[in-house]
Write an enzyme that holds these catalytic residues in place. Sequence first.
Site, PDB file in Angstrom:
ATOM      1  N   VAL A  11       0.832  -1.209   0.000  1.00  0.00           N
ATOM      2  CA  VAL A  11       0.000   0.000   0.000  1.00  0.00           C
ATOM      3  C   VAL A  11       0.863   1.254   0.000  1.00  0.00           C
ATOM      4  O   VAL A  11       0.641   2.185  -0.788  1.00  0.00           O
ATOM      5  CB  VAL A  11      -0.929  -0.015   1.237  1.00  0.00           C
ATOM      6  CG1 VAL A  11      -1.678   1.296   1.362  1.00  0.00           C
ATOM      7  CG2 VAL A  11      -1.893  -1.184   1.163  1.00  0.00           C
ATOM      8  N   PHE A 149      -8.266   1.294  -1.698  1.00  0.00           N
ATOM      9  CA  PHE A 149      -9.095   0.236  -2.285  1.00  0.00           C
ATOM     10  C   PHE A 149      -8.340  -0.438  -3.428  1.00  0.00           C
ATOM     11  O   PHE A 149      -8.913  -0.822  -4.430  1.00  0.00           O
ATOM     12  CB  PHE A 149     -10.425   0.826  -2.783  1.00  0.00           C
ATOM     13  CG  PHE A 149     -11.261   1.428  -1.688  1.00  0.00           C
ATOM     14  CD1 PHE A 149     -12.056   0.628  -0.872  1.00  0.00           C
ATOM     15  CD2 PHE A 149     -11.232   2.796  -1.431  1.00  0.00           C
ATOM     16  CE1 PHE A 149     -12.818   1.173   0.159  1.00  0.00           C
ATOM     17  CE2 PHE A 149     -11.985   3.353  -0.405  1.00  0.00           C
ATOM     18  CZ  PHE A 149     -12.781   2.544   0.396  1.00  0.00           C
ATOM     19  N   ARG A 151      -6.402  -3.025  -5.688  1.00  0.00           N
ATOM     20  CA  ARG A 151      -6.332  -4.469  -5.898  1.00  0.00           C
ATOM     21  C   ARG A 151      -4.946  -4.784  -6.411  1.00  0.00           C
ATOM     22  O   ARG A 151      -4.414  -4.052  -7.271  1.00  0.00           O
ATOM     23  CB  ARG A 151      -7.341  -4.907  -6.965  1.00  0.00           C
ATOM     24  CG  ARG A 151      -8.769  -4.925  -6.484  1.00  0.00           C
ATOM     25  CD  ARG A 151      -9.704  -4.976  -7.664  1.00  0.00           C
ATOM     26  NE  ARG A 151      -9.473  -3.837  -8.563  1.00  0.00           N
ATOM     27  CZ  ARG A 151      -9.981  -3.735  -9.779  1.00  0.00           C
ATOM     28  NH1 ARG A 151     -10.693  -4.691 -10.282  1.00  0.00           N
ATOM     29  NH2 ARG A 151      -9.737  -2.661 -10.518  1.00  0.00           N
ATOM     30  N   GLU A 152      -4.371  -5.852  -5.921  1.00  0.00           N
ATOM     31  CA  GLU A 152      -3.057  -6.243  -6.415  1.00  0.00           C
ATOM     32  C   GLU A 152      -3.171  -6.570  -7.898  1.00  0.00           C
ATOM     33  O   GLU A 152      -4.144  -7.164  -8.336  1.00  0.00           O
ATOM     34  CB  GLU A 152      -2.552  -7.455  -5.643  1.00  0.00           C
ATOM     35  CG  GLU A 152      -2.282  -7.096  -4.212  1.00  0.00           C
ATOM     36  CD  GLU A 152      -1.637  -8.220  -3.431  1.00  0.00           C
ATOM     37  OE1 GLU A 152      -1.024  -9.102  -4.033  1.00  0.00           O
ATOM     38  OE2 GLU A 152      -1.753  -8.185  -2.200  1.00  0.00           O
ATOM     39  N   ASN A 205     -14.863  -4.342   1.834  1.00  0.00           N
ATOM     40  CA  ASN A 205     -14.159  -5.610   1.626  1.00  0.00           C
ATOM     41  C   ASN A 205     -14.973  -6.798   2.133  1.00  0.00           C
ATOM     42  O   ASN A 205     -15.000  -7.851   1.501  1.00  0.00           O
ATOM     43  CB  ASN A 205     -12.792  -5.584   2.310  1.00  0.00           C
ATOM     44  CG  ASN A 205     -11.733  -5.023   1.381  1.00  0.00           C
ATOM     45  OD1 ASN A 205     -12.024  -4.659   0.242  1.00  0.00           O
ATOM     46  ND2 ASN A 205     -10.500  -4.949   1.834  1.00  0.00           N
ATOM     47  N   LEU A 247     -18.610 -12.249  -8.831  1.00  0.00           N
ATOM     48  CA  LEU A 247     -19.631 -13.287  -8.813  1.00  0.00           C
ATOM     49  C   LEU A 247     -19.078 -14.538  -9.501  1.00  0.00           C
ATOM     50  O   LEU A 247     -19.829 -15.336 -10.042  1.00  0.00           O
ATOM     51  CB  LEU A 247     -20.881 -12.758  -9.542  1.00  0.00           C
ATOM     52  CG  LEU A 247     -22.261 -13.166  -9.020  1.00  0.00           C
ATOM     53  CD1 LEU A 247     -22.397 -12.954  -7.526  1.00  0.00           C
ATOM     54  CD2 LEU A 247     -23.357 -12.395  -9.753  1.00  0.00           C
ATOM     55  N   ALA A 249     -17.601 -18.045  -9.216  1.00  0.00           N
ATOM     56  CA  ALA A 249     -17.407 -19.154  -8.278  1.00  0.00           C
ATOM     57  C   ALA A 249     -16.022 -19.748  -8.503  1.00  0.00           C
ATOM     58  O   ALA A 249     -15.456 -19.639  -9.588  1.00  0.00           O
ATOM     59  CB  ALA A 249     -18.479 -20.218  -8.525  1.00  0.00           C
ATOM     60  N   CYS A 257      -5.922  -8.987   2.053  1.00  0.00           N
ATOM     61  CA  CYS A 257      -6.964  -8.110   2.595  1.00  0.00           C
ATOM     62  C   CYS A 257      -8.224  -8.823   3.052  1.00  0.00           C
ATOM     63  O   CYS A 257      -8.609  -8.710   4.213  1.00  0.00           O
ATOM     64  CB  CYS A 257      -7.342  -7.048   1.574  1.00  0.00           C
ATOM     65  SG  CYS A 257      -6.047  -5.865   1.321  1.00  0.00           S
ATOM     66  N   LYS A 317      -4.402 -14.899  -6.800  1.00  0.00           N
ATOM     67  CA  LYS A 317      -5.149 -14.472  -7.993  1.00  0.00           C
ATOM     68  C   LYS A 317      -4.122 -14.163  -9.082  1.00  0.00           C
ATOM     69  O   LYS A 317      -2.917 -14.096  -8.786  1.00  0.00           O
ATOM     70  CB  LYS A 317      -6.031 -13.267  -7.676  1.00  0.00           C
ATOM     71  CG  LYS A 317      -5.261 -12.009  -7.358  1.00  0.00           C
ATOM     72  CD  LYS A 317      -6.200 -10.828  -7.281  1.00  0.00           C
ATOM     73  CE  LYS A 317      -5.432  -9.527  -7.342  1.00  0.00           C
ATOM     74  NZ  LYS A 317      -6.286  -8.367  -7.356  1.00  0.00           N
TER      75      LYS A 317
HETATM   76  C1  UDX Z   1      -9.045  -6.618  -2.399  1.00  0.00           C
HETATM   77  C2  UDX Z   1     -10.059  -5.525  -2.719  1.00  0.00           C
HETATM   78  O1  UDX Z   1     -10.675  -5.793  -3.987  1.00  0.00           O
HETATM   79  C3  UDX Z   1      -9.411  -4.159  -2.695  1.00  0.00           C
HETATM   80  O2  UDX Z   1     -10.383  -3.142  -2.897  1.00  0.00           O
HETATM   81  C4  UDX Z   1      -8.732  -3.961  -1.337  1.00  0.00           C
HETATM   82  O3  UDX Z   1      -8.082  -2.730  -1.273  1.00  0.00           O
HETATM   83  C5  UDX Z   1      -7.744  -5.081  -1.070  1.00  0.00           C
HETATM   84  O4  UDX Z   1      -8.417  -6.339  -1.157  1.00  0.00           O
HETATM   85  P1  UDX Z   1      -7.104  -7.917  -3.709  1.00  0.00           P
HETATM   86  O5  UDX Z   1      -6.882  -8.665  -2.436  1.00  0.00           O
HETATM   87  O6  UDX Z   1      -5.934  -7.385  -4.451  1.00  0.00           O
HETATM   88  O7  UDX Z   1      -8.071  -6.663  -3.451  1.00  0.00           O
HETATM   89  O8  UDX Z   1      -7.865  -8.923  -4.684  1.00  0.00           O
HETATM   90  P2  UDX Z   1      -9.261  -9.039  -5.417  1.00  0.00           P
HETATM   91  O9  UDX Z   1      -9.090  -8.814  -6.857  1.00  0.00           O
HETATM   92  O10 UDX Z   1     -10.303  -8.257  -4.750  1.00  0.00           O
HETATM   93  O11 UDX Z   1      -9.547 -10.603  -5.184  1.00  0.00           O
HETATM   94  C6  UDX Z   1      -9.577 -11.162  -3.870  1.00  0.00           C
HETATM   95  C7  UDX Z   1      -9.786 -12.649  -3.907  1.00  0.00           C
HETATM   96  O12 UDX Z   1     -11.105 -12.965  -4.302  1.00  0.00           O
HETATM   97  C8  UDX Z   1      -8.880 -13.428  -4.874  1.00  0.00           C
HETATM   98  O13 UDX Z   1      -8.425 -14.607  -4.227  1.00  0.00           O
HETATM   99  C9  UDX Z   1      -9.781 -13.773  -6.033  1.00  0.00           C
HETATM  100  O14 UDX Z   1      -9.390 -14.940  -6.705  1.00  0.00           O
HETATM  101  C10 UDX Z   1     -11.112 -13.961  -5.314  1.00  0.00           C
HETATM  102  N1  UDX Z   1     -12.280 -13.732  -6.169  1.00  0.00           N
HETATM  103  C11 UDX Z   1     -12.525 -12.496  -6.674  1.00  0.00           C
HETATM  104  C12 UDX Z   1     -13.152 -14.786  -6.440  1.00  0.00           C
HETATM  105  O15 UDX Z   1     -12.948 -15.925  -5.988  1.00  0.00           O
HETATM  106  N2  UDX Z   1     -14.254 -14.541  -7.208  1.00  0.00           N
HETATM  107  C13 UDX Z   1     -14.524 -13.308  -7.724  1.00  0.00           C
HETATM  108  O16 UDX Z   1     -15.551 -13.169  -8.405  1.00  0.00           O
HETATM  109  C14 UDX Z   1     -13.643 -12.262  -7.455  1.00  0.00           C
END
Ligand code: UDX
Length: 426
Positions: A11, A149, A151-152, A205, A247, A249, A257, A317
């Site tokens: 961050v 906010f 996202r990585e 979150n 959304l 799965a 986070c 991810k």
């Molecule tokens: C998240 C928030 O999106 C961001 O706003 C905050 O500041 C930090 O946390 P991040 O952890 O980088 O960001 O990843 P994100 O893209 O949000 O995905 C989080 C996890 O959810 C991942 O493991 C991803 O694979 C999973 N995911 C996401 C799902 O399983 N299904 C989805 O539809 C979306």
Amino acid sequence: MDIGVIGCGYVGLVTGACLAELGHSVICVDSNDRKIEMLKMLKPPIYEPGLSTLLEKNKKRLTFTTKISDAVKGAPVIFIAVGTPSKGSGDADLSQVENVVSEIAGCMDSYRLIVEKSTVPVQTGMKIKSVMEMRVKGIPFDVASNPEFLREGTAIDDFLHPDRVVIGVETGKAKDIMKKIYEPISAPIIFTDIKSAEIIKHASNSFLATKISFINAVSIVCELAGANVEEVARGMGLDRRIGDRFLNAGVGFGGSCFPKDISAFRRISDKLGYKFNLLKETERINELIKKKFVEKMEEVLWNLNGKIIGVLGLAFKPNTDDMRSAPSIDIINGLLEDGARVVAYDPVAMGNAKEVLPEIDYKNDIYEVANGADCLVILTEWDVFRNMDIQKVKNLLKTPIIFDGRNIFEREKMEELGFIYIGVGV
Ligand code: UDX
């Protein structure tokens, strides 16, 4: 403006580089000498697309130091972006925040605005204020909350082109300073009180994580009923009140986070007197979905003992090397416990993966993983996996079985190609 950013983690570093991109002069501080040495050579210690270029482009406006006092002396605004990890209890550990605040207070000689950038539980701003009041002995200061906010993988774009900027302030002076900092950004700025800003972050979150657990729970029902969760999500997502994002799965959420923020939000709600059991269920589903995935593998492969499992994707991810709370960790450990041998490939996360998953064999590409494996398992939806030479993979596998933990392929197509295909809820 001159701005100090304390903490050069994910961050802090993205915030520092992006604030410099907005035209500010930024002093970035981290207590880790090695990190600062790397940053002085403009080498980011983390993998984030575009970050290196941004550091290079703004090098004249960026300074790196290990001393908090350099930032406090040189800048009227100090962003705090240090870690707030989970304690065993699930509470956020705020000791780094407290230490930094004390140190800032100790070297202040005139007004400073202290901005919380790290994710913190509601009422942390209040505590920062009381630590400051006790230590600054009459020197004026303000506290603001400006949750991130990011996202990585898309952090720079998220910072420079956000959906909104949330700022919690208590005085007109703090509001004016924050307005000036974010002036070049064309997104709605939500000014609110500090406590509401803190909750906006945790609630956002937790809501997104709950959306993922919701669709994962629906995927279980789809499997039991013989429906297709991809179709269900498409039908739900077109309702604009629901929306189609988050959304998908799969094998659940991970990262630095969501897991940490949900448990911290649950704990602070508890402490305040409300049991947020919905979030407990969100966490439970996230664990369950990983267990069910391993169970499905046991059902199809029968005995896992001695079987070679080829895993594609380890990062939590795509487009990141981050392994924190990655679903791959629990799934692979489940397979190892059952006596399987795991071979794996990830385009960038293998270095970090070796630290948390030392017992598996790391390969150089998809095809080395497939060669001689009893099945292929997809745990991260990297584009290279979507575009792999599927015929070649089929020829290399001992048996043509794919467990697709991210539903990147379509069952029908895979079955036409002669695979036994097992996705999530499809
Ligand atoms: C998240 C928030 O999106 C961001 O706003 C905050 O500041 C930090 O946390 P991040 O952890 O980088 O960001 O990843 P994100 O893209 O949000 O995905 C989080 C996890 O959810 C991942 O493991 C991803 O694979 C999973 N995911 C996401 C799902 O399983 N299904 C989805 O539809 C979306």
